[in-house]
Design a protein around this motif. Structure first.
Motif, PDB file in Angstrom:
ATOM      1  N   MET A  93      -4.216 -20.880  -2.009  1.00 62.79           N
ATOM      2  CA  MET A  93      -3.859 -20.278  -0.730  1.00 62.79           C
ATOM      3  C   MET A  93      -5.082 -19.501  -0.262  1.00 62.79           C
ATOM      4  SD  MET A  93      -1.320 -19.972   1.425  1.00 62.79           S
ATOM      5  CE  MET A  93       0.265 -20.021   0.603  1.00 62.79           C
ATOM      6  N   TYR A  94      -5.470 -19.733   0.982  1.00 61.48           N
ATOM      7  CA  TYR A  94      -6.653 -19.087   1.541  1.00 61.48           C
ATOM      8  C   TYR A  94      -6.231 -18.020   2.546  1.00 61.48           C
ATOM      9  CZ  TYR A  94      -9.815 -22.396  -0.640  1.00 61.48           C
ATOM     10  OH  TYR A  94     -10.539 -23.115  -1.568  1.00 61.48           O
ATOM     11  N   TYR A  95      -6.854 -16.865   2.416  1.00 55.37           N
ATOM     12  CA  TYR A  95      -6.535 -15.724   3.271  1.00 55.37           C
ATOM     13  C   TYR A  95      -7.786 -15.228   3.978  1.00 55.37           C
ATOM     14  CZ  TYR A  95      -2.439 -15.436   0.199  1.00 55.37           C
ATOM     15  OH  TYR A  95      -1.307 -15.703  -0.513  1.00 55.37           O
ATOM     16  N   CYS A  96      -7.630 -14.807   5.217  1.00 59.69           N
ATOM     17  CA  CYS A  96      -8.723 -14.112   5.875  1.00 59.69           C
ATOM     18  C   CYS A  96      -8.432 -12.609   5.855  1.00 59.69           C
ATOM     19  CB  CYS A  96      -8.947 -14.608   7.294  1.00 59.69           C
ATOM     20  SG  CYS A  96      -7.575 -14.394   8.450  1.00 59.69           S
ATOM     21  N   ALA A  97      -9.496 -11.853   5.858  1.00 58.51           N
ATOM     22  CA  ALA A  97      -9.405 -10.401   5.823  1.00 58.51           C
ATOM     23  C   ALA A  97     -10.384  -9.819   6.828  1.00 58.51           C
ATOM     24  CB  ALA A  97      -9.697  -9.885   4.428  1.00 58.51           C
ATOM     25  N   ALA A  98     -10.021  -8.691   7.410  1.00 62.55           N
ATOM     26  CA  ALA A  98     -10.816  -8.145   8.509  1.00 62.55           C
ATOM     27  C   ALA A  98     -11.003  -6.641   8.401  1.00 62.55           C
ATOM     28  CB  ALA A  98     -10.137  -8.467   9.834  1.00 62.55           C
ATOM     29  N   ASP A  99     -12.082  -6.197   9.031  1.00 57.37           N
ATOM     30  CA  ASP A  99     -12.328  -4.780   9.273  1.00 57.37           C
ATOM     31  C   ASP A  99     -12.570  -3.988   7.999  1.00 57.37           C
ATOM     32  OD1 ASP A  99     -10.754  -2.344  11.512  1.00 57.37           O
ATOM     33  OD2 ASP A  99     -12.636  -2.326  10.381  1.00 57.37           O
ATOM     34  N   ARG A 100     -13.724  -4.213   7.426  1.00 51.91           N
ATOM     35  CA  ARG A 100     -14.165  -3.397   6.308  1.00 51.91           C
ATOM     36  C   ARG A 100     -15.511  -2.778   6.656  1.00 51.91           C
ATOM     37  NH1 ARG A 100     -14.989  -5.932   0.387  1.00 51.91           N
ATOM     38  NH2 ARG A 100     -16.946  -6.712   1.294  1.00 51.91           N
ATOM     39  N   GLY A 101     -15.679  -1.556   6.280  1.00 53.06           N
ATOM     40  CA  GLY A 101     -16.919  -0.854   6.582  1.00 53.06           C
ATOM     41  C   GLY A 101     -18.091  -1.402   5.801  1.00 53.06           C
ATOM     42  N   TRP A 102     -19.232  -1.431   6.437  1.00 54.86           N
ATOM     43  CA  TRP A 102     -20.432  -1.978   5.807  1.00 54.86           C
ATOM     44  C   TRP A 102     -21.040  -0.996   4.818  1.00 54.86           C
ATOM     45  CZ3 TRP A 102     -23.380  -6.044   4.874  1.00 54.86           C
ATOM     46  CH2 TRP A 102     -24.715  -5.836   4.518  1.00 54.86           C
ATOM     47  N   SER A 103     -21.087   0.252   5.170  1.00 50.29           N
ATOM     48  CA  SER A 103     -21.853   1.219   4.379  1.00 50.29           C
ATOM     49  C   SER A 103     -21.314   1.362   2.967  1.00 50.29           C
ATOM     50  CB  SER A 103     -21.869   2.572   5.078  1.00 50.29           C
ATOM     51  OG  SER A 103     -20.542   3.047   5.239  1.00 50.29           O
ATOM     52  N   GLU A 104     -20.015   1.256   2.793  1.00 50.66           N
ATOM     53  CA  GLU A 104     -19.426   1.459   1.470  1.00 50.66           C
ATOM     54  C   GLU A 104     -19.388   0.169   0.647  1.00 50.66           C
ATOM     55  OE1 GLU A 104     -15.586   3.233   1.529  1.00 50.66           O
ATOM     56  OE2 GLU A 104     -15.425   3.345  -0.648  1.00 50.66           O
ATOM     57  N   TYR A 105     -19.153  -0.953   1.285  1.00 51.95           N
ATOM     58  CA  TYR A 105     -18.906  -2.173   0.512  1.00 51.95           C
ATOM     59  C   TYR A 105     -19.971  -3.247   0.688  1.00 51.95           C
ATOM     60  CZ  TYR A 105     -14.249  -0.248  -0.147  1.00 51.95           C
ATOM     61  OH  TYR A 105     -13.194   0.557  -0.475  1.00 51.95           O
ATOM     62  N   GLY A 106     -20.752  -3.170   1.736  1.00 51.61           N
ATOM     63  CA  GLY A 106     -21.763  -4.195   1.946  1.00 51.61           C
ATOM     64  C   GLY A 106     -21.138  -5.579   1.986  1.00 51.61           C
ATOM     65  N   LEU A 107     -21.707  -6.494   1.235  1.00 52.59           N
ATOM     66  CA  LEU A 107     -21.225  -7.869   1.195  1.00 52.59           C
ATOM     67  C   LEU A 107     -20.463  -8.155  -0.109  1.00 52.59           C
ATOM     68  CD1 LEU A 107     -24.278  -9.742   2.707  1.00 52.59           C
ATOM     69  CD2 LEU A 107     -22.046  -9.449   3.775  1.00 52.59           C
ATOM     70  N   SER A 108     -19.869  -7.130  -0.659  1.00 55.99           N
ATOM     71  CA  SER A 108     -19.103  -7.319  -1.888  1.00 55.99           C
ATOM     72  C   SER A 108     -18.004  -8.355  -1.693  1.00 55.99           C
ATOM     73  CB  SER A 108     -18.489  -5.997  -2.329  1.00 55.99           C
ATOM     74  OG  SER A 108     -17.530  -6.199  -3.339  1.00 55.99           O
ATOM     75  N   LEU A 109     -17.796  -9.204  -2.688  1.00 56.76           N
ATOM     76  CA  LEU A 109     -16.738 -10.203  -2.629  1.00 56.76           C
ATOM     77  C   LEU A 109     -15.388  -9.649  -3.081  1.00 56.76           C
ATOM     78  CD1 LEU A 109     -18.637 -13.339  -3.960  1.00 56.76           C
ATOM     79  CD2 LEU A 109     -17.708 -13.024  -1.661  1.00 56.76           C
ATOM     80  N   SER A 110     -15.366  -8.377  -3.380  1.00 54.44           N
ATOM     81  CA  SER A 110     -14.089  -7.732  -3.682  1.00 54.44           C
ATOM     82  C   SER A 110     -13.239  -7.642  -2.427  1.00 54.44           C
ATOM     83  CB  SER A 110     -14.347  -6.326  -4.226  1.00 54.44           C
ATOM     84  OG  SER A 110     -13.162  -5.549  -4.192  1.00 54.44           O
ATOM     85  N   GLY A 111     -11.939  -7.685  -2.594  1.00 57.41           N
ATOM     86  CA  GLY A 111     -11.037  -7.537  -1.464  1.00 57.41           C
ATOM     87  C   GLY A 111     -10.803  -6.087  -1.082  1.00 57.41           C
ATOM     88  N   ASP A 112     -11.358  -5.181  -1.870  1.00 57.13           N
ATOM     89  CA  ASP A 112     -11.169  -3.757  -1.592  1.00 57.13           C
ATOM     90  C   ASP A 112     -11.743  -3.385  -0.235  1.00 57.13           C
ATOM     91  OD1 ASP A 112     -11.801  -2.678  -5.028  1.00 57.13           O
ATOM     92  OD2 ASP A 112     -10.044  -3.572  -4.070  1.00 57.13           O
ATOM     93  N   GLY A 113     -11.031  -2.515   0.468  1.00 56.96           N
ATOM     94  CA  GLY A 113     -11.553  -1.942   1.688  1.00 56.96           C
ATOM     95  C   GLY A 113     -11.184  -2.670   2.967  1.00 56.96           C
ATOM     96  N   PHE A 114     -10.669  -3.886   2.877  1.00 59.93           N
ATOM     97  CA  PHE A 114     -10.278  -4.582   4.103  1.00 59.93           C
ATOM     98  C   PHE A 114      -8.969  -4.007   4.622  1.00 59.93           C
ATOM     99  CE2 PHE A 114     -13.343  -7.814   4.764  1.00 59.93           C
ATOM    100  CZ  PHE A 114     -13.866  -8.120   3.521  1.00 59.93           C
ATOM    101  N   ARG A 115      -8.964  -3.714   5.895  1.00 59.99           N
ATOM    102  CA  ARG A 115      -7.780  -3.078   6.480  1.00 59.99           C
ATOM    103  C   ARG A 115      -6.679  -4.078   6.795  1.00 59.99           C
ATOM    104  NH1 ARG A 115      -9.095   0.764  11.358  1.00 59.99           N
ATOM    105  NH2 ARG A 115      -6.899   1.247  11.005  1.00 59.99           N
ATOM    106  N   TYR A 116      -7.078  -5.302   7.109  1.00 64.79           N
ATOM    107  CA  TYR A 116      -6.084  -6.261   7.589  1.00 64.79           C
ATOM    108  C   TYR A 116      -6.229  -7.597   6.868  1.00 64.79           C
ATOM    109  CZ  TYR A 116      -6.280  -2.830  11.325  1.00 64.79           C
ATOM    110  OH  TYR A 116      -6.287  -1.650  12.043  1.00 64.79           O
ATOM    111  N   TRP A 117      -5.089  -8.223   6.628  1.00 62.83           N
ATOM    112  CA  TRP A 117      -5.040  -9.514   5.950  1.00 62.83           C
ATOM    113  C   TRP A 117      -4.103 -10.455   6.685  1.00 62.83           C
ATOM    114  CZ3 TRP A 117      -7.655 -10.706   1.357  1.00 62.83           C
ATOM    115  CH2 TRP A 117      -8.326  -9.637   0.754  1.00 62.83           C
TER     116      TRP A 117
END
Length: 127
Positions: A93-117
């Motif tokens: 199952m593929y999910y999109c996620a949106a709206d994560r701040g750049w300064s804290e997470y950069g391009l991390s592949l973790s799902g942490d920090g995304f506000r919307y799914w």
């Protein structure tokens, strides 16, 4: 009201292609990161690809590098995942996620920090 809606999933044979679309409303694009994630039965969620803002930078999991491409069309408020040369192990199952701040997470592949799914779209690869 924020909405994310994935589409484009389905059944595909090994070696084939699919393009997933994440249609959005009410979200911020510029200065934020976006991503595609997947989860196969019995497995943990996996980060597939991350993209920054209008597409200036992107990053991929090793498992899909060279086969998948993430992109955004801000005018259409859509994000895409072009999948090529698919493998059996891409079934998930593929999910999109949106709206994560750049300064804290950069391009991390973790799902942490995304506000919307989104709710997800199923991709099934068969031999």
């Amino acid at each position: 009201q924020v909405q994310l809606l994935e589409s484009g999933g389905g059944s595909v044979q090994v070696g084939g292609s699919l393009r997933l679309t994440c249609s959005t409303s009410g979200v911020k694009y510029y200065g934020k990161t976006w991503g595609w994630f997947r989860q196969a039965p019995g497995k943990e969620r996996e980060g597939v690809a991350i993209i920054y803002s209008a597409g200036e930078i992107s990053y991929y999991a090793d498992s899909v590098k060279g086969r998948f491409i993430i992109s955004v069309d801000i005018a259409k408020k859509e994000m895409y995942l072009q999948m090529t040369s698919v493998k059996l192990e891409d079934t998930a199952m593929y999910y999109c996620a949106a709206d994560r701040g750049w300064s804290e997470y950069g391009l991390s592949l973790s799902g942490d920090g995304f506000r919307y799914w989104g709710q997800g779209t199923q991709v099934t690869v068969s031999s």
